[in-house]
Design a protein around this motif. Structure first.
Motif, PDB file in Angstrom:
ATOM      1  N   GLN A 140       0.855  -1.179   0.000  1.00 22.31           N
ATOM      2  CA  GLN A 140       0.000   0.000   0.000  1.00 22.31           C
ATOM      3  C   GLN A 140       0.895   1.234   0.000  1.00 22.31           C
ATOM      4  N   PHE A 141       0.736   2.101  -1.007  1.00 21.93           N
ATOM      5  CA  PHE A 141       1.530   3.324  -1.091  1.00 21.93           C
ATOM      6  C   PHE A 141       0.695   4.524  -0.690  1.00 21.93           C
ATOM      7  N   SER A 142       1.343   5.477  -0.006  1.00 16.70           N
ATOM      8  CA  SER A 142       0.686   6.755   0.265  1.00 16.70           C
ATOM      9  C   SER A 142       0.683   7.550  -1.048  1.00 16.70           C
ATOM     10  N   TRP A 143      -0.144   8.591  -1.112  1.00 18.24           N
ATOM     11  CA  TRP A 143      -0.189   9.389  -2.337  1.00 18.24           C
ATOM     12  C   TRP A 143       1.131  10.100  -2.612  1.00 18.24           C
ATOM     13  N   PRO A 144       1.838  10.630  -1.611  1.00 21.03           N
ATOM     14  CA  PRO A 144       3.146  11.244  -1.906  1.00 21.03           C
ATOM     15  C   PRO A 144       4.144  10.212  -2.493  1.00 21.03           C
ATOM     16  N   THR A 145       4.088   8.975  -2.005  1.00 23.56           N
ATOM     17  CA  THR A 145       4.964   7.934  -2.550  1.00 23.56           C
ATOM     18  C   THR A 145       4.576   7.603  -3.982  1.00 23.56           C
ATOM     19  N   ARG A 146       3.282   7.546  -4.252  1.00 25.86           N
ATOM     20  CA  ARG A 146       2.809   7.290  -5.614  1.00 25.86           C
ATOM     21  C   ARG A 146       3.286   8.377  -6.573  1.00 25.86           C
TER      22      ARG A 146
END
Length: 173
Positions: A140-146
Motif C-alpha cells: 500500500q503506497f501513500s499518495w506522496p509515494t505514488r
C-alpha cells in the motif's frame, strides 16, 4: 530435385540465416544469447502458471535461468511486423541503457521465428497494479509515494525518448 534434397537445402538456408543473426549479436556488449530450449525450460514450457503479463507485443513469463537468476522473459508476438534487422537494432540500443528507473536487459533469443527478450525480474507484480490497486500485491503506497514513483517512471520514459541515441522507441502513428 528430390523431396529430401529440398528439405536439406531449406534447413541449410535456415541454419545459415540463424548463424548470421547470431554472428551479428556476438558483437553486442552485455547481451547474453539464450536458446529457445533454455528459455522454455526456465519457464516450464511457457506455462500459464508462470505468465506474469500480456500485452500488444506479446506475453511475459517469470523464469529461472541456468545461473539461478530470476528473469522476466518476454515472448514477442508472432504477429509483430518487426523484422530481424529491426529487432537486432532494438537489442543493441536497449543493451546499452542503464537507468535507475528501467529494468536491465539480460539478453535475447533469436532462433527460427522466435523473438524473445530476457529482462531482470522484479517482484511484487506490475507497478500499475500496485499503484492503482486491484492487483495481487499487498503493498500500500501513500499518495506522496505514488507521486514520487510516477515521477521516476516519467524520468525513465524521458530518458528513453530524449537522451538515448539513436532513439529506441520511435513514435507510433
Amino acid at each position: 530435385m528430390t523431396c529430401f534434397s529440398f528439405l536439406c537445402n531449406r534447413r541449410l538456408k535456415s541454419a545459415t540465416k540463424h548463424a548470421a543473426e547470431l554472428d551479428e549479436l556476438s558483437g553486442f556488449n552485455n547481451v547474453n544469447i539464450y536458446s529457445y530450449k533454455e528459455l522454455r525450460i526456465a519457464t516450464n514450457g511457457f506455462s500459464d502458471i508462470n505468465k506474469i503479463g500480456e500485452g500488444g507485443f506479446g506475453s511475459v513469463y517469470k523464469g529461472k535461468l541456468r545461473n539461478g537468476k530470476m528473469a522476466a522473459i518476454k515472448v514477442l508476438s508472432s504477429e509483430s511486423r518487426q523484422g530481424v534487422k529491426e529487432f537486432l537494432t532494438e537489442i543493441q540500443v536497449i543493451s546499452e541503457i542503464e537507468h535507475e528507473n528501467l529494468v536491465k536487459l539480460y539478453g535475447c533469443c533469436v532462433e527460427a521465428n522466435h523473438r524473445i527478450l530476457v529482462y531482470n525480474y522484479l517482484e511484487n507484480n506490475s507497478l500499475a497494479q500496485t499503484l492503482l490497486g486491484g492487483g495481487h500485491s499487498s503493498i500500500q503506497f501513500s499518495w506522496p509515494t505514488r507521486v514520487k514513483i510516477c515521477i521516476g517512471v516519467a524520468r525513465g520514459l524521458a530518458y528513453l525518448h530524449v537522451d538515448v541515441r539513436p532513439h529506441c522507441c520511435p513514435p507510433r502513428y
